[in-house]
Design an enzyme around this catalytic site. Structure first.
Site, PDB file in Angstrom:
ATOM      1  N   TYR A  10       0.821  -1.211   0.000  1.00  0.00           N
ATOM      2  CA  TYR A  10       0.000   0.000   0.000  1.00  0.00           C
ATOM      3  C   TYR A  10       0.860   1.268   0.000  1.00  0.00           C
ATOM      4  O   TYR A  10       0.357   2.356  -0.246  1.00  0.00           O
ATOM      5  CB  TYR A  10      -0.948   0.036   1.214  1.00  0.00           C
ATOM      6  CG  TYR A  10      -2.005  -1.059   1.224  1.00  0.00           C
ATOM      7  CD1 TYR A  10      -2.208  -1.864   0.112  1.00  0.00           C
ATOM      8  CD2 TYR A  10      -2.789  -1.285   2.343  1.00  0.00           C
ATOM      9  CE1 TYR A  10      -3.163  -2.870   0.125  1.00  0.00           C
ATOM     10  CE2 TYR A  10      -3.752  -2.279   2.353  1.00  0.00           C
ATOM     11  CZ  TYR A  10      -3.931  -3.072   1.249  1.00  0.00           C
ATOM     12  OH  TYR A  10      -4.879  -4.060   1.261  1.00  0.00           O
ATOM     13  N   LYS A  12       3.482 -15.282   2.210  1.00  0.00           N
ATOM     14  CA  LYS A  12       3.357 -16.020   0.940  1.00  0.00           C
ATOM     15  C   LYS A  12       4.778 -16.335   0.487  1.00  0.00           C
ATOM     16  O   LYS A  12       5.216 -15.979  -0.614  1.00  0.00           O
ATOM     17  CB  LYS A  12       2.590 -15.148  -0.074  1.00  0.00           C
ATOM     18  CG  LYS A  12       2.202 -15.845  -1.346  1.00  0.00           C
ATOM     19  CD  LYS A  12       1.074 -16.850  -1.201  1.00  0.00           C
ATOM     20  CE  LYS A  12       0.794 -17.547  -2.516  1.00  0.00           C
ATOM     21  NZ  LYS A  12      -0.048 -18.752  -2.383  1.00  0.00           N
ATOM     22  N   ASP A  47      -2.976 -18.144   1.799  1.00  0.00           N
ATOM     23  CA  ASP A  47      -4.155 -18.831   1.242  1.00  0.00           C
ATOM     24  C   ASP A  47      -4.648 -19.910   2.201  1.00  0.00           C
ATOM     25  O   ASP A  47      -5.851 -20.069   2.425  1.00  0.00           O
ATOM     26  CB  ASP A  47      -3.869 -19.400  -0.159  1.00  0.00           C
ATOM     27  CG  ASP A  47      -2.468 -19.960  -0.313  1.00  0.00           C
ATOM     28  OD1 ASP A  47      -1.665 -19.839   0.643  1.00  0.00           O
ATOM     29  OD2 ASP A  47      -2.153 -20.532  -1.367  1.00  0.00           O
ATOM     30  N   ASP A  80      -5.062  -6.709   6.147  1.00  0.00           N
ATOM     31  CA  ASP A  80      -6.290  -6.009   5.767  1.00  0.00           C
ATOM     32  C   ASP A  80      -7.379  -7.037   5.456  1.00  0.00           C
ATOM     33  O   ASP A  80      -8.516  -6.956   5.947  1.00  0.00           O
ATOM     34  CB  ASP A  80      -5.966  -5.159   4.516  1.00  0.00           C
ATOM     35  CG  ASP A  80      -7.068  -4.181   4.164  1.00  0.00           C
ATOM     36  OD1 ASP A  80      -8.031  -4.063   4.937  1.00  0.00           O
ATOM     37  OD2 ASP A  80      -6.957  -3.543   3.106  1.00  0.00           O
ATOM     38  N   ASP A 106     -10.544  -8.592   8.228  1.00  0.00           N
ATOM     39  CA  ASP A 106     -11.963  -8.480   7.863  1.00  0.00           C
ATOM     40  C   ASP A 106     -12.633  -9.848   7.884  1.00  0.00           C
ATOM     41  O   ASP A 106     -13.768  -9.985   8.329  1.00  0.00           O
ATOM     42  CB  ASP A 106     -12.129  -7.853   6.468  1.00  0.00           C
ATOM     43  CG  ASP A 106     -12.331  -6.349   6.558  1.00  0.00           C
ATOM     44  OD1 ASP A 106     -11.940  -5.761   7.589  1.00  0.00           O
ATOM     45  OD2 ASP A 106     -12.874  -5.765   5.605  1.00  0.00           O
TER      46      ASP A 106
END
Ligand code: NAD
Length: 351
Positions: free
Chosen positions: A142, A187, A219, A243, A247
């Site tokens: 980001y 990852k 994942d 992020d 959620d």
């Protein structure tokens, strides 16, 4: 203890829910003999209307000088034009950056009386769900270089060792006070930045003997969260993965109006509910103030070291819920809901 608290009500339900969080803090103040000085400042849509900017310099200044910042929520349809030059969430980003908050801490917990609100089956959630996601907040994709040309676009994920070390230490400290298991999510099978993440977490773990580190690919973590959520206690991860996973974790609890968060790392911590300004229900005294109240509890615990006071709030919330009181968002069919202010008052009475 005397503490200065900057209060940003913001927009929409931010005003109503923050009032209840302040009510609860005043109760703690009198019961435990503290002095809290509340300094109200503006940010978000209300600040755009008045000053033409989402975070006026003097608001940031008051926040920086405070011992902690309590925030409601910002935004609303009036300011939602994505092409507008000045937008409410610019205030949020500027505030987080201005306070140097590099660690976002989001507890996601299913309160037993609300177990039915979880979208997961009782057989899956039965083992309990009480986790904390520790998300790196000021680095990664980001904030990396990005660009676009006529053929495509790119974003860059870049982490320095120092950025990973400091967020890892926050997570290890939290894990040390809980089940002493830390899931570090990355990852690393594909991304070089994730390989650096994994190596760095392994190095930092030597400072925290006795805390087990489990590395998990993102994942798999996304899948495990809904398959076997009780295996997790503290999850440490990067900005973008955090992020998304935070959620997902919040949805497992079934109620956005219950979830608090802290952004820490600099001198001043920032505490806010995870939900937005809910314009659809603003001004009706029906919003759930518990996320804001639990954010105030996190502030007491993390910024002021007032663990007992924070626990008193958590117990009061549990007690009100166990007795069946619910705001509309968590009431379910056929259950009479209490208002925002009634919920705040009842929690105060039980502290
Ligand atoms: P939202 O979280 O405001 O609302 C989503 C849904 O959840 C709505 O139906 C709302 O009524 C409900 N809800 C949220 N909080 C609740 C509570 N405490 N009690 C009961 N119900 C609650 O998200 P949105 O609708 O996508 O965004 C609305 C505005 O908030 C937008 O302008 C957005 O930019 C802003 N926003 C701000 C923040 C923040 O200040 N940190 C975060 C997210 C969104």
């Amino acid at each position: 203890m005397t503490k200065n608290i900057a209060v940003i009500e913001g927009d929409g339900i931010g005003i109503e829910i923050t009032a209840e969080a302040v009510r609860v803090l005043k109760k703690i103040e009198s019961k435990y003999n503290h002095t809290f000085n509340f300094h109200y400042v503006e940010m978000g849509g209300c600040a755009i209307d008045k000053y033409g900017t989402a975070l006026p310099d003097f608001s940031l200044d008051v926040c920086r000088k405070a011992d902690a910042v309590l925030l409601g929520a910002v935004g609303g349809p009036k300011w939602d034009d994505p092409t507008a030059k000045v937008r409410p969430e610019q205030g949020l980003l500027a505030l987080r950056a201005g306070l140097e908050c590099f660690a976002n801490i989001r507890p996601a917990k299913v309160y037993k009386p609300l177990a039915d609100a979880s979208p997961l089956k009782a057989s899956i959630i039965g083992g309990g769900f009480d986790i904390i996601v520790v998300r790196e907040l000021t680095g990664g994709i980001y904030f990396g270089e990005s660009g676009r040309d006529e053929k495509g676009a790119f974003d860059t994920e870049r982490y320095s060792m120092e950025e990973v070390e400091r967020i890892a230490r926050v997570a290890f400290k939290i894990a040390g006070g809980r089940r002493r298991v830390l899931h570090s999510v990355d990852k690393a099978n594909v991304l070089e930045s994730s390989r650096l993440w994994r190596e760095t977490v392994a190095r930092v773990s030597k400072e925290y003997p006795g805390i087990e580190v489990i590395n998990m690919l993102v994942d798999n973590a996304a899948m495990q969260l809904v398959r076997n959520p009780s295996q997790f206690d503290v999850i440490l991860t990067s900005n973008m993965f955090g992020d998304i996973l935070s959620d997902e974790a919040s949805q497992i609890t079934g109620s956005i109006g219950m979830l608090a968060s802290a952004s820490v790392g600099g001198k001043t911590g920032l505490y806010e509910p995870i939900h937005g300004s809910a314009p659809d229900i603003a001004g009706k005294n029906i919003a759930n103030p518990i996320a804001a109240i639990l954010s105030a509890a996190m502030m007491l615990d993390m910024s002021f070291g007032m663990k007992e006071e924070a626990n008193a709030i958590d117990r009061a919330v549990n007690s009100v819920l166990s007795d069946g009181y619910r705001t509309a968002d968590i009431a379910g069919e056929g259950v009479a809901a209490v208002s925002t202010s009634e919920m705040g008052k009842m929690i105060c009475e039980r502290i």
